[in-house]
Design a protein around this motif. Structure first.
Motif, PDB file in Angstrom:
ATOM      1  N   LYS A   1       1.259  -1.209   0.102  1.00 12.18           N
ATOM      2  CA  LYS A   1      -0.346  -0.252   0.012  1.00 12.18           C
ATOM      3  C   LYS A   1       1.129   1.226  -0.242  1.00 12.18           C
ATOM      4  CE  LYS A   1      -4.160  -1.772   1.957  1.00 12.18           C
ATOM      5  NZ  LYS A   1      -3.923  -3.582   2.321  1.00 12.18           N
ATOM      6  N   ALA A   2       1.446   0.676  -1.064  1.00 13.87           N
ATOM      7  CA  ALA A   2       2.886   2.161  -0.928  1.00 13.87           C
ATOM      8  C   ALA A   2       2.665   3.578  -1.655  1.00 13.87           C
ATOM      9  CB  ALA A   2       4.207   1.587  -1.220  1.00 13.87           C
ATOM     10  N   ASP A   3       2.603   4.543  -1.506  1.00 17.24           N
ATOM     11  CA  ASP A   3       2.210   5.780  -2.648  1.00 17.24           C
ATOM     12  C   ASP A   3       3.677   6.112  -3.425  1.00 17.24           C
ATOM     13  OD1 ASP A   3       0.874   7.470  -0.285  1.00 17.24           O
ATOM     14  OD2 ASP A   3       1.756   7.605   0.674  1.00 17.24           O
TER      15      ASP A   3
ATOM     16  N   ARG B   1      -1.040   7.811  -9.619  1.00 14.40           N
ATOM     17  CA  ARG B   1      -1.231   8.552 -10.451  1.00 14.40           C
ATOM     18  C   ARG B   1      -1.493  10.281  -9.738  1.00 14.40           C
ATOM     19  NH1 ARG B   1      -5.608   9.865 -13.995  1.00 14.40           N
ATOM     20  NH2 ARG B   1      -7.387   8.818 -12.261  1.00 14.40           N
ATOM     21  N   ASP B   2      -3.051   9.979  -8.510  1.00 15.25           N
ATOM     22  CA  ASP B   2      -3.395  11.089  -8.098  1.00 15.25           C
ATOM     23  C   ASP B   2      -2.009  11.461  -6.883  1.00 15.25           C
ATOM     24  OD1 ASP B   2      -5.304  10.516  -9.036  1.00 15.25           O
ATOM     25  OD2 ASP B   2      -6.205   9.580  -7.098  1.00 15.25           O
ATOM     26  N   LEU B   3      -1.231  11.346  -6.271  1.00 12.72           N
ATOM     27  CA  LEU B   3      -0.339  11.744  -6.071  1.00 12.72           C
ATOM     28  C   LEU B   3       0.988  12.379  -6.756  1.00 12.72           C
ATOM     29  CD1 LEU B   3       1.797  12.212  -3.508  1.00 12.72           C
ATOM     30  CD2 LEU B   3       2.615  10.298  -3.907  1.00 12.72           C
ATOM     31  N   LEU B   4       1.487  11.655  -8.320  1.00 12.77           N
ATOM     32  CA  LEU B   4       2.126  12.444  -9.033  1.00 12.77           C
ATOM     33  C   LEU B   4       1.902  13.565  -9.088  1.00 12.77           C
ATOM     34  CD1 LEU B   4       4.428  12.053 -10.488  1.00 12.77           C
ATOM     35  CD2 LEU B   4       3.617  11.025 -12.089  1.00 12.77           C
TER      36      LEU B   4
ATOM     37  N   PRO C   1      13.581  12.582  -2.677  1.00  5.90           N
ATOM     38  CA  PRO C   1      14.481  12.671  -1.161  1.00  5.90           C
ATOM     39  C   PRO C   1      12.825  13.486  -0.801  1.00  5.90           C
ATOM     40  CG  PRO C   1      15.669  13.814  -2.728  1.00  5.90           C
ATOM     41  CD  PRO C   1      14.639  13.492  -3.812  1.00  5.90           C
ATOM     42  N   GLN C   2      12.508  14.416  -0.995  1.00  9.37           N
ATOM     43  CA  GLN C   2      10.888  14.670  -0.046  1.00  9.37           C
ATOM     44  C   GLN C   2       9.740  13.713   0.465  1.00  9.37           C
ATOM     45  OE1 GLN C   2      11.480  17.563   1.257  1.00  9.37           O
ATOM     46  NE2 GLN C   2      13.111  17.869   0.597  1.00  9.37           N
ATOM     47  N   SER C   3       9.950  12.608  -0.873  1.00  7.27           N
ATOM     48  CA  SER C   3       8.583  11.705  -0.834  1.00  7.27           C
ATOM     49  C   SER C   3       8.823  11.095   0.442  1.00  7.27           C
ATOM     50  CB  SER C   3       8.273  11.441  -1.713  1.00  7.27           C
ATOM     51  OG  SER C   3       7.805  12.420  -2.628  1.00  7.27           O
TER      52      SER C   3
ATOM     53  N   HIS D   1       4.391   7.150   1.923  1.00  3.74           N
ATOM     54  CA  HIS D   1       5.463   5.649   2.132  1.00  3.74           C
ATOM     55  C   HIS D   1       5.928   5.334   0.841  1.00  3.74           C
ATOM     56  CE1 HIS D   1       3.764   1.665   2.277  1.00  3.74           C
ATOM     57  NE2 HIS D   1       4.858   1.468   2.673  1.00  3.74           N
ATOM     58  N   VAL D   2       6.854   4.887   1.061  1.00  5.96           N
ATOM     59  CA  VAL D   2       7.624   4.757  -0.743  1.00  5.96           C
ATOM     60  C   VAL D   2       8.826   3.696  -0.027  1.00  5.96           C
ATOM     61  CG1 VAL D   2       9.984   5.476  -1.764  1.00  5.96           C
ATOM     62  CG2 VAL D   2       8.954   7.817  -0.753  1.00  5.96           C
ATOM     63  N   GLN D   3       8.314   2.642  -0.866  1.00  5.17           N
ATOM     64  CA  GLN D   3       8.929   1.470  -0.080  1.00  5.17           C
ATOM     65  C   GLN D   3      10.233   0.797  -1.252  1.00  5.17           C
ATOM     66  OE1 GLN D   3       6.821  -0.540   2.017  1.00  5.17           O
ATOM     67  NE2 GLN D   3       8.339  -2.404   0.804  1.00  5.17           N
ATOM     68  N   ILE D   4      10.907   0.391  -0.851  1.00  5.80           N
ATOM     69  CA  ILE D   4      12.013  -0.232  -2.050  1.00  5.80           C
ATOM     70  C   ILE D   4      10.976  -1.852  -2.732  1.00  5.80           C
ATOM     71  CG2 ILE D   4      14.032  -1.895  -1.668  1.00  5.80           C
ATOM     72  CD1 ILE D   4      14.710   0.347   0.040  1.00  5.80           C
ATOM     73  N   HIS D   5      11.448  -2.052  -3.876  1.00  7.82           N
ATOM     74  CA  HIS D   5      11.115  -3.037  -4.481  1.00  7.82           C
ATOM     75  C   HIS D   5      12.440  -3.170  -5.421  1.00  7.82           C
ATOM     76  CE1 HIS D   5      10.214  -6.026  -7.457  1.00  7.82           C
ATOM     77  NE2 HIS D   5      10.737  -5.457  -8.265  1.00  7.82           N
ATOM     78  N   LEU D   6      13.280  -4.410  -4.578  1.00  4.76           N
ATOM     79  CA  LEU D   6      14.055  -5.185  -4.521  1.00  4.76           C
ATOM     80  C   LEU D   6      15.091  -5.969  -5.573  1.00  4.76           C
ATOM     81  CD1 LEU D   6      17.190  -5.455  -2.428  1.00  4.76           C
ATOM     82  CD2 LEU D   6      16.140  -7.860  -1.408  1.00  4.76           C
TER      83      LEU D   6
END
Length: 432
Positions: free
Chosen positions: A144-146, A219-222, A240-242, A247-252
């Motif tokens: 449920k990341a942004d 999309r709405d956030l962007l 960096p600001q986000s 919620h900024v998530q890593i995809h490994l």
């Protein structure tokens, strides 16, 4: 995947890839003899079921536009498209040249506001890798990341040229340093190797997570970010600001990835493809690399010796030619007795007919291609060159950078580069 729109950023001026970018945009630079750099992200999209794609362009984009227009065509029932969004002036204030990656998206934000779009995938047009973006979308939805960002494990020694992230146990990004140069800068974002191993990835001495420049946004956030801020760059400002507010998530990602940002990186990445242990297979059955379909004859090879090399379509290679660890591009003509080692020949855009050969004679230049008895080692030869007999293109003086003759040959990162459409007369030799 109908709810995803992909944006491929065409890049800036490409100054670090000059002179390959003297006449073309960075994503239009030829790759592996028959492709262009832009084919990599577009192929990844198509292999991931994403067929709603915009390519944002600005500098020297004619050949890039032509390639995309002639290559990526969809049937009318799929709803797919690859559309070009070139920088342009409109009646709106501030709509002119793109000032950065985020500014390029901002000036085209209306294309993201079409109905049915939930996610926006932002990609670079000058990277070599193979990724199934559907897995990144799964990560984004499950957490449920942004914003989700692709992350590559790297060693501390490679961190100075990359954006390095720190993540918590859930994979949420909680820290970021852009191109750390010192131990003090790296220490706050250094990764415990156990974090990787808990996720099924062997550390192998890698203790940092690098930003690959691949972003998935709601999309709405962007749209909100683009309309309410004046950020100009994703890597330096938006991302960096986000971290602080979203919620900024890593995809490994634990595969081969190379940013083709310099002449040395371009040269090494190309020649790595011909190695028996290549890290990137162009012949993947599951995820092929697409490019323009050409109506060219098979290559004709007459008594040549070829080892660990690619020979593209439509070439004519003479008797006694030796080619080792090299790439020979489309329509290349190589005269008898020529030696080519550790080199990239980009080939030609056309065959010369009788009229063109007569013009060559009148102009006092060799015919298109490479003449007899030449030696080319550790070099890049751009398209449509006229190289005479017994020409020697070898950096015997181990020069790292030289402008030489700006219209003929330059040296970058120790690699001689024969410029597009250059003329090298018989017995021409690279001067120290």
């Amino acid at each position: 995947m109908k709810n995803v729109v992909s944006l491929v950023l065409g890049g800036g001026r490409g100054t670090r890839l000059y002179p390959l970018t003297k006449y073309r945009a960075k994503p239009a630079v030829p790759l592996a003899g028959k492709y262009r750099l832009i084919d990599i992200p577009l192929s990844n999209c198509l292999n991931s079921g994403l067929n709603r794609i915009y390519v944002l362009t600005q500098f020297l984009s004619v050949s890039l536009h032509r390639h995309i227009r002639q290559t990526y065509q969809f049937d009318r029932f799929s709803g797919g498209y690859v559309e070009l969004l070139a920088a342009q002036q409109t009646m709106d204030e501030g709509t002119d040249w793109y000032q950065g990656t985020a500014d390029a998206v901002r000036k085209n934000v209306r294309y993201l506001q079409q109905p049915g779009v939930q996610y926006v995938l932002i990609l670079s047009g000058d990277q070599l890798y193979r990724m199934d973006y559907r897995k990144m979308i799964e990560t984004h939805e499950q957490t449920k990341a942004d914003v989700t960002i692709a992350a590559l494990p790297v060693s501390s020694s490679a961190a100075s040229g990359l954006g390095i992230m720190r993540a918590d146990e859930s994979g949420r990004v909680i820290g970021f340093v852009e191109k750390p140069k010192t131990e003090e800068q790296i220490r706050p974002v250094r990764l415990d190797p156990k974090w990787l191993e808990q996720r099924g990835v062997q550390a192998h001495g890698r203790d940092c997570l690098a930003n690959m420049g691949i972003y998935l946004f709601n999309r709405d956030l962007l749209v909100d970010l683009m309309t309410k801020t004046q950020y100009q760059d994703f890597g330096k400002e938006v991302f960096p600001q986000s971290i602080n507010t979203r919620h900024v998530q890593i995809h490994l990602f634990d595969g081969y990835w190379e940013d083709i940002g310099t002449i040395k990186a371009f040269y090494d990445a190309n020649l790595s493809l011909v190695r028996p242990d290549t890290p990137y297979h162009l012949s993947s059955a599951e995820a092929p690399v697409y490019s323009r379909a050409r109506f060219l004859p098979p290559s004709k090879i007459d008594g040549a010796t070829i080892r660990a090399s690619f020979i593209a379509d439509g070439c004519q290679i003479g008797e006694g030619v030796l080619i080792e660890n090299s790439i020979v591009g489309l329509r290349s003509i190589i005269g008898p007795g020529t030696t080519i080692r550790n080199s990239i020949l980009m080939g030609a855009d056309f065959y010369e007919g009788l009229l063109e050969l007569d013009r060559d004679r009148t102009a006092g230049r060799p015919p298109g291609g490479i003449g007899a008895g030449c030696v080319i080692e550790g070099a890049i030869v751009d398209k449509n060159c006229y190289i005479g007999h017994e020409v020697r293109i070898v950096n015997e003086g181990n020069i790292q950078d030289s402008d030489g003759d700006n219209d003929t040959c330059m040296i970058r990162d120790g690699i001689p580069i024969v410029l597009k459409e250059a003329v090298l007369p018989d017995k021409w030799t690279l001067q120290a």
